[in-house]
Scaffold this motif. Sequence first.
Motif, PDB file in Angstrom:
ATOM      1  N   PHE A   1     -23.710 -13.941  -8.287  1.00 16.63           N
ATOM      2  CA  PHE A   1     -22.440 -14.647  -8.136  1.00 16.63           C
ATOM      3  C   PHE A   1     -21.323 -13.709  -7.685  1.00 16.63           C
ATOM      4  CE2 PHE A   1     -18.376 -15.437 -10.338  1.00 16.63           C
ATOM      5  CZ  PHE A   1     -17.956 -16.560  -9.648  1.00 16.63           C
ATOM      6  N   LYS A   2     -21.217 -12.542  -8.327  1.00 17.32           N
ATOM      7  CA  LYS A   2     -20.164 -11.584  -7.973  1.00 17.32           C
ATOM      8  C   LYS A   2     -20.366 -11.038  -6.567  1.00 17.32           C
ATOM      9  CE  LYS A   2     -17.354 -10.026 -10.455  1.00 17.32           C
ATOM     10  NZ  LYS A   2     -15.929 -10.405 -10.684  1.00 17.32           N
TER      11      LYS A   2
ATOM     12  N   THR B   1     -18.180  -1.501  -6.165  1.00 17.51           N
ATOM     13  CA  THR B   1     -17.568  -2.346  -7.196  1.00 17.51           C
ATOM     14  C   THR B   1     -18.626  -2.923  -8.122  1.00 17.51           C
ATOM     15  OG1 THR B   1     -15.784  -2.923  -5.665  1.00 17.51           O
ATOM     16  CG2 THR B   1     -16.047  -4.311  -7.610  1.00 17.51           C
ATOM     17  N   MET B   2     -19.746  -3.346  -7.541  1.00 17.67           N
ATOM     18  CA  MET B   2     -20.814  -3.915  -8.346  1.00 17.67           C
ATOM     19  C   MET B   2     -21.389  -2.884  -9.313  1.00 17.67           C
ATOM     20  SD  MET B   2     -22.501  -6.574  -9.152  1.00 17.67           S
ATOM     21  CE  MET B   2     -22.209  -7.728  -7.815  1.00 17.67           C
ATOM     22  N   GLN B   3     -21.512  -1.650  -8.862  1.00 18.40           N
ATOM     23  CA  GLN B   3     -22.027  -0.623  -9.755  1.00 18.40           C
ATOM     24  C   GLN B   3     -21.093  -0.419 -10.941  1.00 18.40           C
ATOM     25  OE1 GLN B   3     -22.223   3.758  -8.877  1.00 18.40           O
ATOM     26  NE2 GLN B   3     -24.429   3.371  -8.915  1.00 18.40           N
ATOM     27  N   GLY B   4     -19.781  -0.434 -10.685  1.00 19.31           N
ATOM     28  CA  GLY B   4     -18.823  -0.312 -11.779  1.00 19.31           C
ATOM     29  C   GLY B   4     -18.907  -1.474 -12.745  1.00 19.31           C
ATOM     30  N   GLN B   5     -19.053  -2.680 -12.203  1.00 14.20           N
ATOM     31  CA  GLN B   5     -19.167  -3.878 -13.038  1.00 14.20           C
ATOM     32  C   GLN B   5     -20.389  -3.782 -13.954  1.00 14.20           C
ATOM     33  OE1 GLN B   5     -17.474  -6.982 -13.076  1.00 14.20           O
ATOM     34  NE2 GLN B   5     -15.878  -6.415 -11.638  1.00 14.20           N
ATOM     35  N   VAL B   6     -21.542  -3.472 -13.362  1.00 17.60           N
ATOM     36  CA  VAL B   6     -22.787  -3.440 -14.125  1.00 17.60           C
ATOM     37  C   VAL B   6     -22.804  -2.282 -15.110  1.00 17.60           C
ATOM     38  CG1 VAL B   6     -25.301  -3.269 -13.969  1.00 17.60           C
ATOM     39  CG2 VAL B   6     -24.037  -4.599 -12.271  1.00 17.60           C
TER      40      VAL B   6
ATOM     41  N   ARG C   1     -28.332   0.610  -6.683  1.00 23.19           N
ATOM     42  CA  ARG C   1     -28.439   1.912  -6.030  1.00 23.19           C
ATOM     43  C   ARG C   1     -27.477   1.964  -4.846  1.00 23.19           C
ATOM     44  NH1 ARG C   1     -34.818   3.731  -5.698  1.00 23.19           N
ATOM     45  NH2 ARG C   1     -35.187   3.840  -7.963  1.00 23.19           N
ATOM     46  N   LEU C   2     -26.793   3.094  -4.709  1.00 25.50           N
ATOM     47  CA  LEU C   2     -25.847   3.263  -3.613  1.00 25.50           C
ATOM     48  C   LEU C   2     -26.455   4.137  -2.534  1.00 25.50           C
ATOM     49  CD1 LEU C   2     -22.531   3.916  -5.578  1.00 25.50           C
ATOM     50  CD2 LEU C   2     -23.422   1.755  -4.726  1.00 25.50           C
ATOM     51  N   GLN C   3     -26.220   3.757  -1.293  1.00 24.37           N
ATOM     52  CA  GLN C   3     -26.630   4.611  -0.193  1.00 24.37           C
ATOM     53  C   GLN C   3     -25.683   5.802  -0.112  1.00 24.37           C
ATOM     54  OE1 GLN C   3     -29.421   4.018   1.555  1.00 24.37           O
ATOM     55  NE2 GLN C   3     -29.723   2.236   0.211  1.00 24.37           N
ATOM     56  N   HIS C   4     -26.107   6.861   0.561  1.00 25.23           N
ATOM     57  CA  HIS C   4     -25.280   8.062   0.676  1.00 25.23           C
ATOM     58  C   HIS C   4     -23.917   7.712   1.261  1.00 25.23           C
ATOM     59  CE1 HIS C   4     -24.161  12.224   1.199  1.00 25.23           C
ATOM     60  NE2 HIS C   4     -23.892  11.993   2.476  1.00 25.23           N
TER      61      HIS C   4
ATOM     62  N   ASN D   1     -18.486  -5.354  -3.328  1.00 24.87           N
ATOM     63  CA  ASN D   1     -19.336  -4.475  -2.545  1.00 24.87           C
ATOM     64  C   ASN D   1     -20.206  -3.662  -3.497  1.00 24.87           C
ATOM     65  OD1 ASN D   1     -17.727  -2.379  -3.577  1.00 24.87           O
ATOM     66  ND2 ASN D   1     -16.419  -2.331  -1.759  1.00 24.87           N
ATOM     67  N   ALA D   2     -21.018  -2.747  -2.946  1.00 24.20           N
ATOM     68  CA  ALA D   2     -21.974  -2.004  -3.771  1.00 24.20           C
ATOM     69  C   ALA D   2     -21.279  -1.144  -4.815  1.00 24.20           C
ATOM     70  CB  ALA D   2     -22.861  -1.134  -2.871  1.00 24.20           C
TER      71      ALA D   2
END
Length: 350
Positions: free
Chosen positions: A71-72, A87-92, A120-123, A84-85
């Motif tokens: 959803f996010k 922001t999503m990492q911070g949320q999770v 997972r974040l790309q470089h 984005n990736a």
Amino acid sequence: MSDELDPITPESALTYYLDARQYDLSDDTLRSHRYRIESFIRWLQSPDYGDGEVLNMNDVDLRMIHAYRVFKREENFEGDEPCNAVTMQGQVSTLRVFFQYIADINAVPEELADRVRLPRLQHGEDVSETVLDSERANAILDYLHKWEYATSEHVAFLILWRTSCRLGGLRALDLSDFDREERALCFRHRPKTDTGLKNGTRGERDVSLKPQVAAVIEEYIDGPHRHRVTDEFGRSPLVTTTNGRPSPTTIRIWCYKWTRPCAIGEACPDGRDLDECEATDYNESSKCPFSVSSHPVRSGSITAFRDAGAPREVVSDRGDVSEKILEKHYDRASSRQRMRRRQEFIPDDL
């Protein structure tokens, strides 16, 4: 729902978490965690999202958490852009910590947090490219100097740009933290009265000011635009509003307001009709695609100091940021800018 779990509402779980963490997180980080968890709770309790209202944290499982992430990422709440990736990492990441803490009171299974995987974040994805460049910053300061001289908003933007401080550092400044004789600002950690610095006492420092910068602050203090008010703790803030010390939201709005091109008389890069553009409204200024908050102002300031030849260790001490973090997250210089910085250190006879 497991019989071993103790029922608890999402709001009560959040209250427990914030209380448990109030002494080991900075005020800004705690606010950030509150915002992220409240977003999850809003999703849980809304009949329009997920599987309907969830009023007991015992019912939260991996499938539900995955649905929230989708959803996010794909939709998000009205008025919010999809995550984005980064922001999503911070949320999770925040949700994982939240689950770890409330597992201690049997609100969720102990293993739930460990089973939630971080995106997972790309470089390079973990580095923000949003930055206020020095040309725009100086244009804004020139406009404020001419038309908003020695007002609260002028002084706030001037301090943010010239000291590379964080929003919380600006808020923390008291009238007594300005040293007229030495032309300096003294950043101090005062968490008990709502102005803790991000890095605690390690973030305390004195920052020198150029004479012309100090002069503006002096005229602000002595002039008609600074409100003679105190905050709820009886302290006298350096930068004031009619209600006392400015809130973080107020400072962010000031940044959004003055980084809009139209605010300083420049043409809209999008060619918008200003009579119809919603971002011209003070409280909607963040909707301008060219406006930025305080963090890009800080990033731009740090980059500008480095481009001007200030050594990394000097910028690090001045801005209260480690050299490693400075290089990765704040110094947004291009490859060509970095080349020019190095030129003066290359001997001619090699």
